[in-house]
Design an enzyme around this catalytic site. Structure first.
Site, PDB file in Angstrom:
ATOM      1  N   HIS A 140       0.863  -1.190   0.000  1.00 29.50           N
ATOM      2  CA  HIS A 140       0.000   0.000   0.000  1.00 29.50           C
ATOM      3  C   HIS A 140       0.893   1.231   0.000  1.00 29.50           C
ATOM      4  CE1 HIS A 140      -3.845  -1.987   1.844  1.00 29.50           C
ATOM      5  NE2 HIS A 140      -3.306  -2.719   0.895  1.00 29.50           N
ATOM      6  N   GLU A 182       0.940   3.886   1.789  1.00 24.53           N
ATOM      7  CA  GLU A 182       1.404   4.318   3.107  1.00 24.53           C
ATOM      8  C   GLU A 182       2.607   3.492   3.569  1.00 24.53           C
ATOM      9  OE1 GLU A 182      -3.211   4.378   3.419  1.00 24.53           O
ATOM     10  OE2 GLU A 182      -1.686   3.352   2.238  1.00 24.53           O
ATOM     11  N   CYS A 242      -6.159   1.902   5.797  1.00 22.61           N
ATOM     12  CA  CYS A 242      -6.774   0.673   6.303  1.00 22.61           C
ATOM     13  C   CYS A 242      -6.157   0.344   7.672  1.00 22.61           C
ATOM     14  CB  CYS A 242      -6.547  -0.467   5.316  1.00 22.61           C
ATOM     15  SG  CYS A 242      -4.821  -1.030   5.205  1.00 22.61           S
ATOM     16  N   CYS A 274      -2.344  -0.343   7.516  1.00 21.00           N
ATOM     17  CA  CYS A 274      -1.554   0.876   7.383  1.00 21.00           C
ATOM     18  C   CYS A 274      -1.601   1.714   8.659  1.00 21.00           C
ATOM     19  CB  CYS A 274      -2.017   1.679   6.175  1.00 21.00           C
ATOM     20  SG  CYS A 274      -1.624   0.845   4.610  1.00 21.00           S
TER      21      CYS A 274
END
Length: 147
Positions: A51, A53, A81, A84
């Site tokens: 992801h 992040e 999410c 993260c």
């Protein structure tokens, strides 16, 4: 590269979309200087943890040669999410700024609400809704084109 970390995150999200990835971008900044920028790469890397992040945090830690980002802020185009949010907590990010809310997969203001759990060791200051309509449109347009 733009000087504004949120603009850098949006640019990374657009590049992710061009590569067929879900258009999410993230930037880590310290004292107004952008340290790292990344977009989603789960498909390219064949990695469900790639992801934006996570990738931006990893790059910032490498750049700064430290595992904690206590004086850094994270700018993301979409509410992180739970995974993260956990990484943000472990990295000791000072402030989190995000764009669109994620009613389904968000882990900050929706879903797990990671930072409000008693098991969370560090919670950053959170500022949601940054350029929210632009972030939501980017995601909406991406998924509409896929239907």
């Amino acid at each position: 590269m733009p000087n504004d970390p949120l603009t850098a995150a949006f640019d990374a999200a657009l590049r992710a979309a061009e590569a067929g990835e879900v258009p999410v971008g993230a930037a880590v900044a310290r004292a107004g200087e952008i340290i790292a920028v990344a977009g989603n790469r789960t498909l390219r890397d064949r990695d469900p943890t790639a992801h934006a992040e996570i990738l931006a945090i990893r790059a910032a830690c490498k750049e700064l040669r430290q595992e904690r980002l206590v004086d850094c802020d994270l700018y993301v185009t979409l509410e992180p999410c739970a995974m993260c949010a956990g990484a943000i907590s472990l990295a000791r990010i000072r402030r989190l700024y995000f764009g669109a809310q994620d009613m389904k997969g968000g882990g900050v203001e929706h879903g797990a609400r990671f930072f409000s759990q008693p098991t969370c060791h560090h919670a950053p200051e959170v500022y949601g809704g940054m350029r929210e309509s632009q972030a939501a449109k980017l995601l909406r347009d991406f998924f509409l084109a896929r239907r």
